[in-house]
Design an enzyme around this catalytic site. Structure first.
Site, PDB file in Angstrom:
ATOM      1  N   LYS A  43      -1.986  -2.392  -4.431  1.00 22.95           N
ATOM      2  CA  LYS A  43      -3.248  -2.576  -5.184  1.00 22.95           C
ATOM      3  C   LYS A  43      -3.403  -2.676  -6.242  1.00 22.95           C
ATOM      4  O   LYS A  43      -4.520  -2.319  -6.761  1.00 22.95           O
ATOM      5  CB  LYS A  43      -4.427  -0.572  -4.436  1.00 22.95           C
ATOM      6  CG  LYS A  43      -4.424  -0.800  -2.927  1.00 22.95           C
ATOM      7  CD  LYS A  43      -5.530  -0.117  -2.313  1.00 22.95           C
ATOM      8  CE  LYS A  43      -5.525   0.397  -0.923  1.00 22.95           C
ATOM      9  NZ  LYS A  43      -4.428   0.620   0.453  1.00 22.95           N
TER      10      LYS A  43
ATOM     11  N   SER B  47       0.127   1.064  -0.351  1.00 23.86           N
ATOM     12  CA  SER B  47      -0.752   1.336  -1.565  1.00 23.86           C
ATOM     13  C   SER B  47      -0.817   0.811  -2.347  1.00 23.86           C
ATOM     14  O   SER B  47      -1.358   0.773  -3.066  1.00 23.86           O
ATOM     15  CB  SER B  47      -2.039   1.964  -0.167  1.00 23.86           C
ATOM     16  OG  SER B  47      -2.067   1.839   0.288  1.00 23.86           O
TER      17      SER B  47
ATOM     18  N   SER C 115      -7.778   4.983  -1.815  1.00 23.75           N
ATOM     19  CA  SER C 115      -6.845   3.779  -1.019  1.00 23.75           C
ATOM     20  C   SER C 115      -7.549   3.156  -0.333  1.00 23.75           C
ATOM     21  O   SER C 115      -7.093   2.593   0.992  1.00 23.75           O
ATOM     22  CB  SER C 115      -5.988   4.947  -0.702  1.00 23.75           C
ATOM     23  OG  SER C 115      -4.842   3.803  -0.205  1.00 23.75           O
TER      24      SER C 115
END
Length: 478
Positions: A67, A64, A310
């Site tokens: 991102k 993640s 997230s």
């Protein structure tokens, strides 16, 4: 003599900077055998100073942390004020409480679209005098094309809510709850799905003793499978318990799901239609009349949710939107990848040509990036934070988001001192963000850890990495 003095001063400054750099190796030994770590810590500013460095050029799965790349590209391409817009249009006209033509619901891949907003849009149609639609109800999904699942997503996690495909048709996060209630040992568990949404959940799940030594029990696991029309089937085993468990599933066919909800809501508004509800994935040049629209919150708010929580669905719909927006064509995973690379190269001077980008969320195990490249992105974010405002959107240690309960950072001196994006997939514990100094300035850091597997079974699996983080990063808290 003057040249000799200049060279001497250079080497003094050079070796001084080396002496001040924090060694990483002593801390690496505290991680389980087989762990593979990349670390890069730098001051921020026009001339960043490297404070710690360890294998920072190696490519690893970002999870993640991906991102952060998506957030920067979105801010640069779309801007903070960008909003997803869902529109209802027609190729006909309204007369005698009838829409003579098709109702076209132009979907935008808005990850925040809800059933309440759909109800409000249909209520507006009713207020305009529409009680009957003489033509079809068309779901225009042409904003995206191709598969809604990215390459490299784990097949066995596809039914989990965090894996909800970023379809053009999204409503209420494209997720739903089902419950499973264990029965008596040896009997079936009770499986039930939601009653107010168009999914079907059935199952044949056996209840077993919690600590059964029977091998057929020991290796019997709860499993979920999927078939057409959003039908889910649970099988396997659950341990005996007096409590029912809630399971959160992904809607795997967004168009079917949206269509079924739309059909119900049209009925609730007493709006009938003579045709069918159908999908159209091709853009049309026909002249259409706008009947009503609904906009999402600004991108700045969506990015906050994406980074703090997230949220994979937000990340991947924004990612696919970048391809559509940048090239002015239907968004695909491939053109979105190329769009991100072009945006960061032309607008931020960051070259990601050798980086592997498969999606915007980090769910794909095909993504590959180095700590060096993530650091370039962090340095750009820090240098332009006044206009980007990305740092404030990152989780804050011990306070919110995915850092709220991270044991390595939820107590002083770390609490509220770290703003960073976490990244986790099996075997990886990643971080990328900033340590706030007492003077209000920042230190940027990237941690990419792969191959992590605990050596001891008598402690939580993340204990070693939590100890590593609290011990290593305390060197940079001021």
């Amino acid at each position: 003599m003057k040249n000799f003095r200049s060279i001497s001063l250079f080497f003094i400054a050079f070796f001084s900077s080396l002496l001040q750099a924090q060694s990483v190796e002593p801390y690496v030994s505290s991680l389980p055998k087989g762990s593979d770590l990349s670390i890069l810590v730098q001051s921020v500013g026009k001339k960043p100073k490297t404070l710690a460095k360890y294998k920072s050029d190696q490519f690893k799965q970002p999870a993640s942390v991906q991102k952060v790349i998506t957030a920067l590209a979105a801010q640069l391409e779309l801007g903070s004020d960008f909003q997803f817009e869902t529109r209802m249009l027609t190729n006909g006209s309204i007369k005698n409480k009838q829409l003579n033509g098709d109702l076209i619901v132009q979907l935008s891949g808005d990850p925040s679209f809800t059933r309440e907003r759909l109800k409000s849009m249909l209520a507006t149609l009713h207020q305009k005098g529409i009680e009957k639609i003489s033509g079809k109800v068309i779901l225009d999904t042409s904003i995206f094309t191709g598969h809604d699942k990215a390459e490299g997503w784990s097949w066995n996690n596809l039914t989990a809510c965090y894996n909800a495909p970023p379809s053009a048709a999204i409503i209420d996060d494209n997720c739903f709850y089902a419950t499973i209630t264990p029965g008596k040992i040896g009997n079936k568990a009770s499986v039930s799905g939601p009653t107010n949404i168009p999914v079907t959940v059935t199952g044949n799940v056996r209840t077993i003793a919690k600590n059964s030594k029977d091998l057929s029990d020991k290796y019997c696991e709860l499993d979920a499978s999927y078939s057409e029309k959003n039908r889910y089937y649970l099988s396997g085993c659950v341990p005996a318990s007096s409590d029912k468990a809630s399971l959160k599933f992904a809607v795997l066919n967004g168009v079917d799901y949206f269509s079924a909800i739309l059909k119900r809501e049209l009925k609730q508004q007493n709006i009938s239609y003579t045709g069918t509800i159908t999908e159209r994935n091709q853009k049309t040049a026909a002249k259409l009349t706008l009947l009503t629209s609904s906009k999402s919150a600004p991108l700045s708010e969506l990015l906050t949710i994406m980074l703090k929580k997230s949220n994979n669905l937000y990340a991947d719909t924004i990612f696919r939107t970048l391809g559509a927006h940048h090239f002015n064509i239907q968004g695909t995973w491939r053109n979105s990848r190329d769009a991100v690379k072009q945006i960061l190269r032309t607008k931020a001077g960051i070259n990601l040509e050798n980086v592997v980008i498969a999606d915007g969320s980090g769910l794909s195990r095909l993504n590959l990036v180095s700590a060096d490249k993530i650091m370039e992105i962090l340095q750009y974010i820090s240098a332009h934070d006044t206009e980007l405002e990305i740092i404030e959107k990152l989780p804050i240690s011990g306070t919110d988001g995915t850092l709220q309960n991270r044991k390595s950072f939820n107590q002083p001196p770390f609490k509220e001192a770290i703003r960073a994006k976490t990244g986790y997939i099996q075997g990886s514990y990643n971080l990328a963000g900033f340590i706030e100094k007492s003077d209000g300035g920042y230190i940027a850091f990237v941690q990419l850890l792969s191959g992590y597997h605990p050596e001891r079974r008598d402690e939580p699996k993340n204990s070693a990495i939590m100890r590593f983080e609290s011990e290593f990063y305390k060197n940079f808290i001021q």
